[in-house]
Scaffold this motif. Structure first.
Motif, short mmCIF file in Angstrom:
data_model
loop_
_atom_site.label_atom_id
_atom_site.label_comp_id
_atom_site.label_asym_id
_atom_site.label_seq_id
_atom_site.Cartn_x
_atom_site.Cartn_y
_atom_site.Cartn_z
N ASP A 145 0.84 -1.21 0.00
CA ASP A 145 0.00 0.00 0.00
C ASP A 145 0.87 1.26 0.00
O ASP A 145 0.58 2.24 -0.69
CB ASP A 145 -0.92 0.02 1.22
CG ASP A 145 -2.18 -0.80 1.03
OD1 ASP A 145 -2.52 -1.12 -0.13
OD2 ASP A 145 -2.84 -1.11 2.04
N VAL A 148 2.34 1.87 -3.51
CA VAL A 148 1.35 2.45 -4.42
C VAL A 148 1.10 3.91 -4.08
O VAL A 148 0.96 4.76 -4.97
CB VAL A 148 0.05 1.63 -4.38
CG1 VAL A 148 -1.06 2.32 -5.17
CG2 VAL A 148 0.29 0.22 -4.93
N ASP A 153 4.45 1.16 -8.99
CA ASP A 153 3.59 0.05 -9.42
C ASP A 153 4.02 -1.25 -8.77
O ASP A 153 5.22 -1.51 -8.59
CB ASP A 153 3.63 -0.10 -10.94
CG ASP A 153 2.85 0.99 -11.66
OD1 ASP A 153 1.78 1.40 -11.14
OD2 ASP A 153 3.31 1.44 -12.72
N TYR A 155 3.86 -5.44 -8.99
CA TYR A 155 3.62 -6.59 -9.86
C TYR A 155 3.84 -7.87 -9.06
O TYR A 155 4.88 -8.03 -8.41
CB TYR A 155 4.54 -6.56 -11.08
CG TYR A 155 4.14 -5.50 -12.07
CD1 TYR A 155 3.24 -5.76 -13.09
CD2 TYR A 155 4.64 -4.20 -11.96
CE1 TYR A 155 2.85 -4.78 -13.99
CE2 TYR A 155 4.26 -3.20 -12.85
CZ TYR A 155 3.37 -3.50 -13.86
OH TYR A 155 2.98 -2.52 -14.74
N PRO A 178 -3.13 -4.36 -2.97
CA PRO A 178 -3.44 -3.40 -4.04
C PRO A 178 -3.02 -3.91 -5.42
O PRO A 178 -2.27 -4.87 -5.54
CB PRO A 178 -2.59 -2.19 -3.65
CG PRO A 178 -1.36 -2.81 -3.05
CD PRO A 178 -1.85 -4.03 -2.29
N GLN A 179 -3.52 -3.26 -6.44
CA GLN A 179 -3.11 -3.44 -7.84
C GLN A 179 -3.10 -4.92 -8.27
O GLN A 179 -2.06 -5.47 -8.64
CB GLN A 179 -1.73 -2.80 -8.07
CG GLN A 179 -1.77 -1.28 -8.04
CD GLN A 179 -0.51 -0.64 -8.60
OE1 GLN A 179 0.57 -1.19 -8.49
NE2 GLN A 179 -0.66 0.53 -9.20
N GLU A 181 -5.21 -5.95 -10.74
CA GLU A 181 -5.87 -6.00 -12.04
C GLU A 181 -4.86 -6.27 -13.16
O GLU A 181 -3.67 -5.96 -13.05
CB GLU A 181 -6.61 -4.69 -12.33
CG GLU A 181 -5.73 -3.47 -12.47
CD GLU A 181 -5.22 -2.85 -11.17
OE1 GLU A 181 -4.43 -1.89 -11.25
OE2 GLU A 181 -5.61 -3.35 -10.09
N HIS A 184 -0.79 -6.82 -13.52
CA HIS A 184 -0.17 -6.66 -12.20
C HIS A 184 -0.10 -8.00 -11.47
O HIS A 184 0.72 -8.16 -10.57
CB HIS A 184 -0.94 -5.63 -11.37
CG HIS A 184 -0.68 -4.23 -11.79
ND1 HIS A 184 0.41 -3.51 -11.38
CD2 HIS A 184 -1.37 -3.41 -12.63
CE1 HIS A 184 0.39 -2.30 -11.91
NE2 HIS A 184 -0.68 -2.22 -12.68
#
Length: 291
Positions: A145, A148, A153, A155, A178-179, A181, A184
């Protein structure tokens, strides 16, 4: 062992001859390894006793939690240094992390193997992933977190099979990661070697750091079934650890175990136990010394 997570992917040809326990759907117990092997034989149940201490340590010790927090604290410090060096014209920063035993905890699966005299098999592992019951490692969500929030970013590159994408994303989303989608979250498709997926991130990002519990999470150079070679390569890249590479502890499984067997995952429980003990460096007291 086929279709295994980051923790434990082995090419299918290595697994020819590995005895797996057939699971009976509907809650029936798996057959006893001792019963299958016959009385007096060294069984899978015996071998799984060697898994007890590692699993107990990971699940119950404060030390394991401390090491997890330490890893993510080190990662934050290194990320802050990368952010301070980062210029407006530089490529975007990224953090690349493994999933299993790096940011999520699957030790309940290991405990199941012990409780049921079971061995890893793809069907059983897929049932575990579908259950969506993995937990977050201490400090993992908070660190990612933070990354971000700083415009970095995230991955996730994991060797979970691609057909587990939905279950993995659901599990991790419920834990607050997080991330998740699109790209990622990169699962294994045609190869367990993560370099092609790392290269996709590197194509348009500067990777500030990599995190994993297995050396192959950092570089393909560590792909070896010879323990001495793996140690030598760590020595060659020693300056990277705690800086660009951040390790999480995992004594329950990994490429280190396969290296002990020389890559022969089809070895019997007795052969695996002997191979494990053969790498121990034992003290030998001086027989002439007075106690």
């Amino acid at each position: 062992m086929t279709s295994i997570p980051d923790r434990l992917f082995f090419p299918a040809q290595r697994m020819a001859g590995v005895a797996t326990l057939a699971l009976l759907v509907g809650g029936c117990a798996a057959p006893s390894a001792e019963h299958e092997a016959g009385p007096g034989a060294y069984t899978l149940s015996d071998l799984n006793e060697q898994l007890v201490m590692a699993t107990a340590w990971m699940q119950s010790s404060a030390e394991y939690r401390a090491l997890s927090h330490q890893a993510f604290n080190v990662a934050r410090d290194q990320l802050d240094e990368a952010l301070a060096r980062h210029g407006n014209d530089d490529r975007p920063l990224a953090v690349v992390v493994d999933a299993d035993e790096t940011v999520i905890d699957n030790t309940a699966f290991e405990a199941y193997l012990v409780d049921h005299d079971a061995a890893y098999n793809s069907e059983l592992w897929h049932q575990w992933m579908a259950a969506r019951e993995a937990k977050a490692l201490p400090g993992a969500v908070e660190f990612l977190d933070y990354a971000v929030s700083q415009g970095v970013d995230v991955y996730y590159i994991t060797n979970r099979d691609a057909d587990a994408l939905e279950a993995t994303r659901d599990n991790m989303a419920a834990l607050g990661f997080p991330q998740l989608e699109g790209e990622h979250l990169m699962l294994r498709t045609d190869s367990s070697d993560k370099q092609a997926r790392r290269d996709r991130v590197l194509a348009d990002h500067e990777v500030a750091l990599y995190m994993g519990d297995n050396l192959a999470d950092f570089s393909s150079v560590y792909d070896s079934d010879v323990p001495a070679e793996r140690r030598a390569r760590v020595a060659e890249q020693s300056e990277q650890f705690g800086r660009r590479f951040v390790m999480l502890p995992n004594p329950t499984y990994g490429d280190w175990e396969g290296a002990i067997y020389g890559g022969d995952w089809g070895a019997s429980p007795a052969e695996k136990s002997a191979a494990r003990k053969a790498v121990l460096r034992s003290w030998q007291p001086d027989a002439s010394a007075t106690p």
